[in-house]
Design a protein around this motif. Structure first.
Motif, PDB file in Angstrom:
ATOM      1  N   PHE B 114     -25.964   1.600 -18.972  1.00  0.00           N
ATOM      2  CA  PHE B 114     -26.818   0.499 -19.404  1.00  0.00           C
ATOM      3  C   PHE B 114     -26.401   0.067 -20.803  1.00  0.00           C
ATOM      4  O   PHE B 114     -25.945   0.884 -21.601  1.00  0.00           O
ATOM      5  N   ASP B 115     -26.612  -1.254 -21.075  1.00  0.00           N
ATOM      6  CA  ASP B 115     -26.356  -1.852 -22.382  1.00  0.00           C
ATOM      7  C   ASP B 115     -26.730  -0.961 -23.561  1.00  0.00           C
ATOM      8  O   ASP B 115     -25.934  -0.685 -24.437  1.00  0.00           O
ATOM      9  N   GLY B 116     -27.984  -0.453 -23.541  1.00  0.00           N
ATOM     10  CA  GLY B 116     -28.476   0.315 -24.686  1.00  0.00           C
ATOM     11  C   GLY B 116     -27.806   1.659 -24.841  1.00  0.00           C
ATOM     12  O   GLY B 116     -27.944   2.316 -25.879  1.00  0.00           O
ATOM     13  N   PHE B 117     -27.041   2.075 -23.816  1.00  0.00           N
ATOM     14  CA  PHE B 117     -26.309   3.345 -23.918  1.00  0.00           C
ATOM     15  C   PHE B 117     -24.941   3.148 -24.560  1.00  0.00           C
ATOM     16  O   PHE B 117     -24.182   4.095 -24.719  1.00  0.00           O
ATOM     17  N   ALA B 118     -24.617   1.899 -24.898  1.00  0.00           N
ATOM     18  CA  ALA B 118     -23.335   1.662 -25.572  1.00  0.00           C
ATOM     19  C   ALA B 118     -23.409   2.063 -27.042  1.00  0.00           C
ATOM     20  O   ALA B 118     -22.379   2.327 -27.658  1.00  0.00           O
ATOM     21  N   TYR B 119     -24.629   2.130 -27.591  1.00  0.00           N
ATOM     22  CA  TYR B 119     -24.735   2.434 -29.024  1.00  0.00           C
ATOM     23  C   TYR B 119     -24.074   3.754 -29.404  1.00  0.00           C
ATOM     24  O   TYR B 119     -23.405   3.829 -30.442  1.00  0.00           O
ATOM     25  N   PRO B 120     -24.242   4.828 -28.630  1.00  0.00           N
ATOM     26  CA  PRO B 120     -23.579   6.078 -29.032  1.00  0.00           C
ATOM     27  C   PRO B 120     -22.056   5.978 -29.016  1.00  0.00           C
ATOM     28  O   PRO B 120     -21.383   6.852 -29.565  1.00  0.00           O
ATOM     29  N   ALA B 121     -21.502   4.937 -28.391  1.00  0.00           N
ATOM     30  CA  ALA B 121     -20.041   4.811 -28.304  1.00  0.00           C
ATOM     31  C   ALA B 121     -19.493   3.740 -29.237  1.00  0.00           C
ATOM     32  O   ALA B 121     -18.308   3.416 -29.183  1.00  0.00           O
ATOM     33  N   VAL B 148     -20.380  -3.093 -18.659  1.00  0.00           N
ATOM     34  CA  VAL B 148     -21.696  -2.815 -19.226  1.00  0.00           C
ATOM     35  C   VAL B 148     -22.758  -3.590 -18.450  1.00  0.00           C
ATOM     36  O   VAL B 148     -22.874  -4.804 -18.617  1.00  0.00           O
ATOM     37  N   PRO B 149     -23.513  -2.931 -17.566  1.00  0.00           N
ATOM     38  CA  PRO B 149     -24.669  -3.617 -16.964  1.00  0.00           C
ATOM     39  C   PRO B 149     -25.590  -4.086 -18.090  1.00  0.00           C
ATOM     40  O   PRO B 149     -26.043  -3.262 -18.879  1.00  0.00           O
ATOM     41  N   SER B 150     -25.827  -5.386 -18.178  1.00  0.00           N
ATOM     42  CA  SER B 150     -26.397  -5.957 -19.403  1.00  0.00           C
ATOM     43  C   SER B 150     -27.606  -6.841 -19.138  1.00  0.00           C
ATOM     44  O   SER B 150     -27.903  -7.199 -18.010  1.00  0.00           O
ATOM     45  N   PHE B 151     -28.267  -7.182 -20.232  1.00  0.00           N
ATOM     46  CA  PHE B 151     -29.397  -8.121 -20.253  1.00  0.00           C
ATOM     47  C   PHE B 151     -30.619  -7.515 -19.540  1.00  0.00           C
ATOM     48  O   PHE B 151     -30.559  -6.380 -19.051  1.00  0.00           O
ATOM     49  N   GLY B 152     -31.701  -8.290 -19.524  1.00  0.00           N
ATOM     50  CA  GLY B 152     -32.968  -7.751 -19.008  1.00  0.00           C
ATOM     51  C   GLY B 152     -33.280  -8.249 -17.614  1.00  0.00           C
ATOM     52  O   GLY B 152     -32.408  -8.646 -16.862  1.00  0.00           O
ATOM     53  N   GLY B 153     -34.583  -8.176 -17.288  1.00  0.00           N
ATOM     54  CA  GLY B 153     -35.048  -8.775 -16.049  1.00  0.00           C
ATOM     55  C   GLY B 153     -35.254  -7.840 -14.889  1.00  0.00           C
ATOM     56  O   GLY B 153     -35.486  -8.296 -13.775  1.00  0.00           O
ATOM     57  N   ILE B 154     -35.148  -6.509 -15.097  1.00  0.00           N
ATOM     58  CA  ILE B 154     -35.354  -5.616 -13.950  1.00  0.00           C
ATOM     59  C   ILE B 154     -36.493  -4.626 -14.180  1.00  0.00           C
ATOM     60  O   ILE B 154     -36.560  -3.590 -13.519  1.00  0.00           O
ATOM     61  N   PRO B 157     -37.123   0.638 -18.355  1.00  0.00           N
ATOM     62  CA  PRO B 157     -37.597   1.146 -19.651  1.00  0.00           C
ATOM     63  C   PRO B 157     -36.669   0.765 -20.809  1.00  0.00           C
ATOM     64  O   PRO B 157     -35.710   0.026 -20.634  1.00  0.00           O
ATOM     65  N   GLU B 158     -36.989   1.290 -21.990  1.00  0.00           N
ATOM     66  CA  GLU B 158     -36.249   0.949 -23.199  1.00  0.00           C
ATOM     67  C   GLU B 158     -34.753   1.262 -23.046  1.00  0.00           C
ATOM     68  O   GLU B 158     -34.371   2.174 -22.324  1.00  0.00           O
ATOM     69  N   HIS B 159     -33.926   0.490 -23.751  1.00  0.00           N
ATOM     70  CA  HIS B 159     -32.461   0.630 -23.733  1.00  0.00           C
ATOM     71  C   HIS B 159     -31.834   0.149 -22.416  1.00  0.00           C
ATOM     72  O   HIS B 159     -30.650   0.372 -22.194  1.00  0.00           O
ATOM     73  N   PRO B 331     -37.538  -5.634 -31.013  1.00  0.00           N
ATOM     74  CA  PRO B 331     -36.852  -4.775 -30.036  1.00  0.00           C
ATOM     75  C   PRO B 331     -37.187  -5.237 -28.625  1.00  0.00           C
ATOM     76  O   PRO B 331     -38.307  -5.713 -28.378  1.00  0.00           O
ATOM     77  N   TYR B 332     -36.244  -5.103 -27.712  1.00  0.00           N
ATOM     78  CA  TYR B 332     -36.484  -5.561 -26.347  1.00  0.00           C
ATOM     79  C   TYR B 332     -37.721  -4.863 -25.788  1.00  0.00           C
ATOM     80  O   TYR B 332     -37.824  -3.639 -25.828  1.00  0.00           O
TER      81      TYR B 332
END
Lengths: 109, 361
Positions: B114-121, B148-154, B157-159, B331-332
């Protein structure tokens, strides 16, 4: 429609396999989340495995007496496309609704 | 599909056989099928693995499970666990390994779930992947396609609903692209996976299950390019600029605006780095009004870059300042609130109305 495969989960205590005792559902049947799917026996005990999700059963693996290793396919569900992801759901596509109307005097200069 | 269209395609195929055609089955008249974006991406990856023996796919749950969105479904069984495999739950490791594989001559196609999991990388992406080619004077290219599976709409939860395009686009050395429908997803992923440069491939996860026609033989009937932006609907009065999941929403808005006599052009930006400034200029020179729509927060979002590029090329003829309709500077939010956050039809219509009624002076 999409298919989701559910493998035999880790049953804990270092067990690596289980023996099917009895299937409680059969292909074609619609099951609910947490509905008992199958009774399996390990070297520790006999347990009923609850369904991880709702869906229609497409096929099951192994008959009574067959051994299944942890991580191998146990059952396959058919679910609507928009719920085939494991995380989240996509809201149903609806016809677009509006409250705002546009107004403009368009000079075509 | 009529015969005349087929004939036109065959004729064009001879004269435009350049790198714009991701061609696998040009001679098949049945090259157009209806599939979901998930199926289109799955098929593209399958073909990339078949075409390029150096391509490898990996990430959390990408192997045996086939991905949480089924994008890599069946690929490990078909291509083997050496080429499609699971990684530990450690994005810095996934992208760090990609650097090493690229150095060793592979074409890694990693996934962050998920998009928000890119931060650690981010360290691996910014400090290594983006600049290794530069640092090595071109001797160590990084042909990495990061999905990167991205953006919202599903309703996740957070990230799980973030829009990172501005973050990635700001980093020299990275290319960023986002498909808006199954046809674009198939061709843009196949194109991205043949590039010598790192490409961040942002998949609009809320569109994974929407179906559309995919012509696997040809990206565009007219021999269009896999680079740059693409006009998805022609119009005379105003240009809506969008990417990813917002493109289909803007197409809906354009139909509603037509009821009010406003003829809207929808430009799918597709490539978010580099941005197709010429396509922006060409569209807005014609319409003289523009609204840019994105899910990401307003401040320092890519909408600002788009607005500046339009202003630069069309300042003298613009009827109004370029409007931005975006997410908010928060924050999203959790799934229950995301419909209030993501630009909806009425917010986009309001943005259009602000441009339409703008008066100079």
């Amino acid at each position: 429609m999409a298919e989701i495969s559910f493998p035999l989960p880790d049953l804990g205590e270092g067990l690596i396999e289980a023996t099917v005792l009895e299937w409680l559902v059969s292909p074609g049947e619609q099951v609910e989340r947490n509905q008992p799917l199958v009774e399996v026996e390990t070297t520790k005990s006999a347990v009923e495995l609850p369904s991880p999700q709702a869906g229609k059963v497409v096929r099951t693996y192994g008959g009574p007496g067959d051994k299944i290793n942890v991580g191998e396919p146990l059952i396959v569900f058919e679910v609507p496309d928009n719920t085939a992801g494991i995380v989240g759901t996509v809201p149903k596509e609806e016809a677009p609704k509006r409250r705002v109307r546009l107004s403009a005097v368009l000079d075509e200069d | 599909m009529s015969n005349s269209i087929l004939e036109g395609r065959d004729a064009a195929g001879e004269s435009t056989a350049d790198d714009t055609v991701t061609n696998t089955a040009a001679d098949s008249p049945a090259s157009t099928t209806v599939m979901s974006m998930q199926q289109a991406l799955n098929r593209a990856l399958d073909e990339v693995l078949a075409d390029n023996p150096k391509a490898v796919i990996f990430g959390e749950d990408c192997g045996r499970l086939g991905g949480v969105f089924r994008i890599t479904d069946g690929l490990q069984a078909k291509h083997g666990a050496q080429r499609v495999f699971d990684t530990p739950l450690a994005e810095s490791g996934i992208l760090g390994m990609s650097v090493g594989l690229a150095m060793a001559g592979f074409h890694p196609i990693p996934e962050v779930q998920f998009d928000g999991f890119a931060y650690p990388a981010i360290n691996q992406i910014v400090c290594q992947i983006a600049r290794m080619n530069y640092r090595s004077r071109g001797t160590m290219p990084m042909p990495i396609t990061l999905r990167v599976p991205s953006f919202g709409g599903i309703r996740a939860p957070e990230h799980h609903g973030e829009s990172l395009e501005a973050l990635f686009a700001h980093v020299p050395g990275l290319k960023v692209v986002s498909p808006s429908n199954p046809h674009e997803a198939y061709h843009l992923l196949k194109y991205a996976a043949t590039r010598p440069d790192p490409v961040i491939f942002m998949e609009p996860k809320s569109r994974y299950w929407q179906k559309g026609e995919v012509d696997t033989a040809r990206h565009d009937a007219g021999g269009g390019s896999p680079t740059g932006a693409k006009v998805m609907r022609e119009g005379r009065h105003l240009t809506l600029v969008a990417w990813g999941a917002m493109v289909s929403r803007c197409l809906q808005v354009a139909e509603l605006a037509a009821e009010d006599g406003i003829d809207i052009e929808v430009l799918d930006l597709r490539w978010l780095k580099p941005i197709d400034a010429e396509a922006l200029a060409a569209s807005v020179r014609k319409t003289r009004r523009a609204v840019v729509v994105h899910e990401a927060p307003l401040t320092s979002g890519l909408g600002a870059e788009v607005a500046q590029l339009i202003t630069q090329s069309c300042f003298d003829t613009l009827k109004a300042p370029v409007e931005r309709v975006t997410g908010f500077d928060v924050p999203y939010p959790s799934g229950d609130l995301e419909d209030e956050y993501i630009p909806n039809i009425d917010r986009i219509l309001f943005g259009i109305q602000r441009v339409l009624e703008y008066k100079r002076g």
